[in-house]
Motif scaffolding. Structure first.
Motif, mmCIF file in Angstrom:
data_model
loop_
_atom_site.group_PDB
_atom_site.id
_atom_site.type_symbol
_atom_site.label_atom_id
_atom_site.label_comp_id
_atom_site.label_asym_id
_atom_site.label_seq_id
_atom_site.Cartn_x
_atom_site.Cartn_y
_atom_site.Cartn_z
ATOM 1 N N LEU A 162 3.398 -13.302 -7.973
ATOM 2 C CA LEU A 162 2.905 -14.154 -6.885
ATOM 3 C C LEU A 162 3.486 -13.765 -5.519
ATOM 4 C CD1 LEU A 162 3.043 -17.632 -8.665
ATOM 5 C CD2 LEU A 162 0.996 -16.356 -8.020
ATOM 6 N N HIS A 163 4.165 -12.623 -5.467
ATOM 7 C CA HIS A 163 4.801 -12.203 -4.217
ATOM 8 C C HIS A 163 3.748 -11.714 -3.216
ATOM 9 C CE1 HIS A 163 7.545 -10.250 -1.430
ATOM 10 N NE2 HIS A 163 8.532 -10.856 -2.042
ATOM 11 N N PRO A 164 3.858 -12.097 -1.939
ATOM 12 C CA PRO A 164 2.873 -11.667 -0.930
ATOM 13 C C PRO A 164 2.907 -10.178 -0.630
ATOM 14 C CG PRO A 164 4.698 -12.846 0.107
ATOM 15 C CD PRO A 164 4.863 -13.023 -1.373
ATOM 16 N N GLY A 165 3.954 -9.476 -1.072
ATOM 17 C CA GLY A 165 4.034 -8.041 -0.809
ATOM 18 C C GLY A 165 2.888 -7.247 -1.417
ATOM 19 N N TRP A 166 2.303 -7.766 -2.516
ATOM 20 C CA TRP A 166 1.188 -7.050 -3.153
ATOM 21 C C TRP A 166 -0.057 -7.021 -2.268
ATOM 22 C CZ3 TRP A 166 3.138 -4.346 -6.778
ATOM 23 C CH2 TRP A 166 4.137 -4.856 -7.625
ATOM 24 N N LEU A 167 -0.114 -7.879 -1.263
ATOM 25 C CA LEU A 167 -1.285 -7.956 -0.394
ATOM 26 C C LEU A 167 -1.198 -6.990 0.783
ATOM 27 C CD1 LEU A 167 -1.662 -11.860 -0.270
ATOM 28 C CD2 LEU A 167 -2.841 -10.238 -1.782
ATOM 29 N N GLU A 194 -2.076 1.014 4.942
ATOM 30 C CA GLU A 194 -2.265 1.100 6.387
ATOM 31 C C GLU A 194 -1.620 -0.075 7.127
ATOM 32 O OE1 GLU A 194 -6.003 -0.467 4.324
ATOM 33 O OE2 GLU A 194 -4.563 1.191 4.073
ATOM 34 N N ALA A 195 -1.211 -1.105 6.394
ATOM 35 C CA ALA A 195 -0.594 -2.280 7.021
ATOM 36 C C ALA A 195 0.931 -2.253 6.949
ATOM 37 C CB ALA A 195 -1.117 -3.557 6.374
ATOM 38 N N VAL A 196 1.504 -1.165 6.403
ATOM 39 C CA VAL A 196 2.956 -1.057 6.304
ATOM 40 C C VAL A 196 3.519 -0.676 7.665
ATOM 41 C CG1 VAL A 196 4.897 0.144 5.220
ATOM 42 C CG2 VAL A 196 2.855 -0.398 3.877
ATOM 43 N N THR A 197 4.267 -1.617 8.271
ATOM 44 C CA THR A 197 4.856 -1.420 9.595
ATOM 45 C C THR A 197 6.281 -1.959 9.571
ATOM 46 O OG1 THR A 197 4.115 -3.581 10.397
ATOM 47 C CG2 THR A 197 2.589 -1.725 10.672
ATOM 48 N N GLU A 198 6.942 -1.888 10.714
ATOM 49 C CA GLU A 198 8.283 -2.471 10.824
ATOM 50 C C GLU A 198 8.249 -3.976 10.566
ATOM 51 O OE1 GLU A 198 10.241 -1.514 14.439
ATOM 52 O OE2 GLU A 198 10.114 0.664 14.167
ATOM 53 N N ASP A 199 7.137 -4.606 10.923
ATOM 54 C CA ASP A 199 7.023 -6.054 10.741
ATOM 55 C C ASP A 199 6.834 -6.435 9.272
ATOM 56 O OD1 ASP A 199 7.296 -6.487 13.459
ATOM 57 O OD2 ASP A 199 5.136 -6.376 13.821
ATOM 58 N N THR A 200 6.100 -5.604 8.522
ATOM 59 C CA THR A 200 5.836 -5.936 7.113
ATOM 60 C C THR A 200 6.880 -5.344 6.171
ATOM 61 O OG1 THR A 200 4.375 -3.998 6.909
ATOM 62 C CG2 THR A 200 3.349 -6.118 7.489
ATOM 63 N N TRP A 254 0.691 3.858 -3.190
ATOM 64 C CA TRP A 254 0.994 2.436 -3.098
ATOM 65 C C TRP A 254 -0.237 1.555 -3.308
ATOM 66 C CZ3 TRP A 254 3.673 -1.514 -3.888
ATOM 67 C CH2 TRP A 254 3.472 -2.725 -3.225
ATOM 68 N N ASN A 255 -1.371 1.925 -2.678
ATOM 69 C CA ASN A 255 -2.570 1.099 -2.832
ATOM 70 C C ASN A 255 -3.000 1.000 -4.287
ATOM 71 O OD1 ASN A 255 -3.070 0.076 -0.292
ATOM 72 N ND2 ASN A 255 -4.365 1.780 0.352
ATOM 73 N N GLN A 256 -2.942 2.111 -4.988
ATOM 74 C CA GLN A 256 -3.319 2.105 -6.407
ATOM 75 C C GLN A 256 -2.392 1.193 -7.212
ATOM 76 O OE1 GLN A 256 -3.427 5.996 -8.187
ATOM 77 N NE2 GLN A 256 -3.613 5.197 -10.274
ATOM 78 N N THR A 257 -1.096 1.279 -6.910
ATOM 79 C CA THR A 257 -0.115 0.467 -7.637
ATOM 80 C C THR A 257 -0.302 -1.018 -7.374
ATOM 81 O OG1 THR A 257 1.519 2.251 -7.529
ATOM 82 C CG2 THR A 257 2.351 0.029 -7.968
ATOM 83 N N ARG A 258 -0.479 -1.384 -6.111
ATOM 84 C CA ARG A 258 -0.584 -2.806 -5.778
ATOM 85 C C ARG A 258 -1.884 -3.402 -6.309
ATOM 86 N NH1 ARG A 258 -3.389 -4.825 -1.633
ATOM 87 N NH2 ARG A 258 -4.728 -3.427 -0.471
ATOM 88 N N LEU A 259 -2.982 -2.639 -6.268
ATOM 89 C CA LEU A 259 -4.248 -3.151 -6.779
ATOM 90 C C LEU A 259 -4.198 -3.347 -8.297
ATOM 91 C CD1 LEU A 259 -6.811 -1.105 -4.642
ATOM 92 C CD2 LEU A 259 -6.237 -3.531 -4.444
ATOM 93 N N GLN A 260 -3.450 -2.495 -8.972
ATOM 94 C CA GLN A 260 -3.278 -2.671 -10.416
ATOM 95 C C GLN A 260 -2.556 -3.982 -10.716
ATOM 96 O OE1 GLN A 260 -1.153 0.514 -12.320
ATOM 97 N NE2 GLN A 260 -1.140 -0.501 -14.317
ATOM 98 N N HIS A 261 -1.555 -4.312 -9.895
ATOM 99 C CA HIS A 261 -0.820 -5.555 -10.112
ATOM 100 C C HIS A 261 -1.635 -6.785 -9.699
ATOM 101 C CE1 HIS A 261 2.656 -2.935 -10.690
ATOM 102 N NE2 HIS A 261 3.267 -3.982 -11.211
ATOM 103 N N LEU A 262 -2.641 -6.600 -8.870
ATOM 104 C CA LEU A 262 -3.521 -7.702 -8.487
ATOM 105 C C LEU A 262 -4.688 -7.871 -9.452
ATOM 106 C CD1 LEU A 262 -3.648 -7.147 -4.611
ATOM 107 C CD2 LEU A 262 -2.507 -9.026 -5.808
ATOM 108 N N ASP A 263 -4.912 -6.891 -10.305
ATOM 109 C CA ASP A 263 -6.033 -6.925 -11.245
ATOM 110 C C ASP A 263 -5.814 -8.017 -12.301
ATOM 111 O OD1 ASP A 263 -8.451 -5.729 -12.588
ATOM 112 O OD2 ASP A 263 -6.959 -5.444 -14.168
#
Length: 324
Positions: free
Chosen positions: A199-204, A208-214, A298-307
């Motif tokens: 349920l961690h928001p990091g998976w979202l 392209e959204a990885v920045t100093e803020d995220t 990273w995108n492939q990994t995070r989408l797998q965890h959201l599946d």
């Protein structure tokens, strides 16, 4: 005649009685309390085993191992909290405080090693000179951090923590839940931290959204995955190949997110220790290249965890321990 006399004198052989095998007592199932005692004891002993080497500063690996096992001990206390009754000096907050103090020194070791090994040899001489100044400044910080760590390990608070664990391990106290067989509660123990990580928001956060803020959110996701991995490793003997493969995936993900965090911390440290306005273009290009390599999958990994199917399979796996 003699033969007849002998035959008359022979006694009939009596049949031997067959001994029935003794019934073996049915082995009692391993309880939650017994397993908690085993895991807590293992992590505590591994933690204090490196203490003398940390104080002597003989090898940074000892500091790393002491910190790792303090984290594992903290995780074990979270996992088995419902079954064990610890002395106050052994509570999880005390262990976490120790981990944080060890972490300050360990982070400096990581940053110094990264600069010396991963970047310095590949830069031009002018940028190497700047990096050497930064390394010298970080080594000065490390000397102060080492003094602080030695002070903490010499204080009565830390000695009280060790005494509390030695006391509990020799005469453990449990709650009534400790009597339950460990196999009965495996899913209950493993599910909470898994839920927290899924349920961690990091998976979202897409590549392209990885920045100093995220970056802080991804760093927090890394810590959540680390807790799940440590927890899962406590119970690897109760599950099969799929479980081990899942742990290996967590380790790989943790390493990747950790490398991203190390790069972010490195840039912040350099801005602190180098003169304002210092431009290290070659170093920044190398850093950006490393970031891109880390984020390649990273995108492939995070989408797998959201599946949904992947998430359901994880929970199904936890419900099916391999019992011998």
């Amino acid at each position: 005649m003699k033969t007849e006399q002998r035959s008359k004198g022979k006694q009939p052989k009596q049949s031997k009685q067959i001994r029935q095998p003794k019934e073996q007592p049915t082995p009692q199932p391993l309880t939650l309390g017994e397993y908690a005692h085993r895991i807590v004891g293992e992590q505590y002993r591994q933690m204090v085993k490196h203490e003398k080497h940390v104080l002597a500063d003989t090898d940074p690996e000892h500091l790393h191992q002491m910190r790792v096992h303090s984290r594992r001990l903290y995780t074990a206390l979270q996992v088995f909290a419902a079954a064990i009754v610890l002395p106050r000096a052994a509570h999880a907050k005390r262990v976490r405080s120790l981990t944080k103090s060890l972490g300050k020194l360990r982070d400096l070791d990581v940053q110094i090693a990264m600069l010396q090994t991963d970047y310095h040899p590949h830069l031009s001489q002018p940028e190497q000179a700047y990096l050497e100044r930064a390394i010298a400044a970080l080594q000065q910080k490390r000397r102060k951090a080492l003094a602080g760590t030695r002070d903490i390990l010499s204080q009565s608070r830390y000695q009280d923590l060790k005494t509390a664990y030695e006391t509990w391990l020799s005469a453990p106290q449990f709650t009534p839940l400790a009597q339950i067989p460990i196999v009965t509660v495996l899913p209950d123990l493993l599910s909470p931290l898994l839920s927290t990580s899924l349920l961690h928001p990091g998976w979202l956060i897409a590549t392209e959204a990885v920045t100093e803020d995220t970056a802080p959110t991804l760093h927090d996701l890394r810590k959540a995955c680390k807790h799940v991995r440590y927890q899962a490793e406590f119970f690897v003997s109760f599950y099969g190949a799929q479980f081990k493969a899942w742990i290996a995936g967590l380790k790989s993900l943790q390493d990747s997110l950790g490398s991203l965090q190390d790069i972010q911390v490195l840039l912040e440290l350099l801005s602190d220790v180098l003169p304002k306005g210092t431009e290290l273009l070659e170093l920044r290009q190398m850093v950006q290249s490393n970031q891109q390599q880390i984020l390649a999958n990273w995108n492939q990994t995070r989408l797998q965890h959201l599946d949904p199917d992947s998430r359901y399979q994880l929970y199904e796996m936890l419900l099916q321990p391999v019992l011998e």
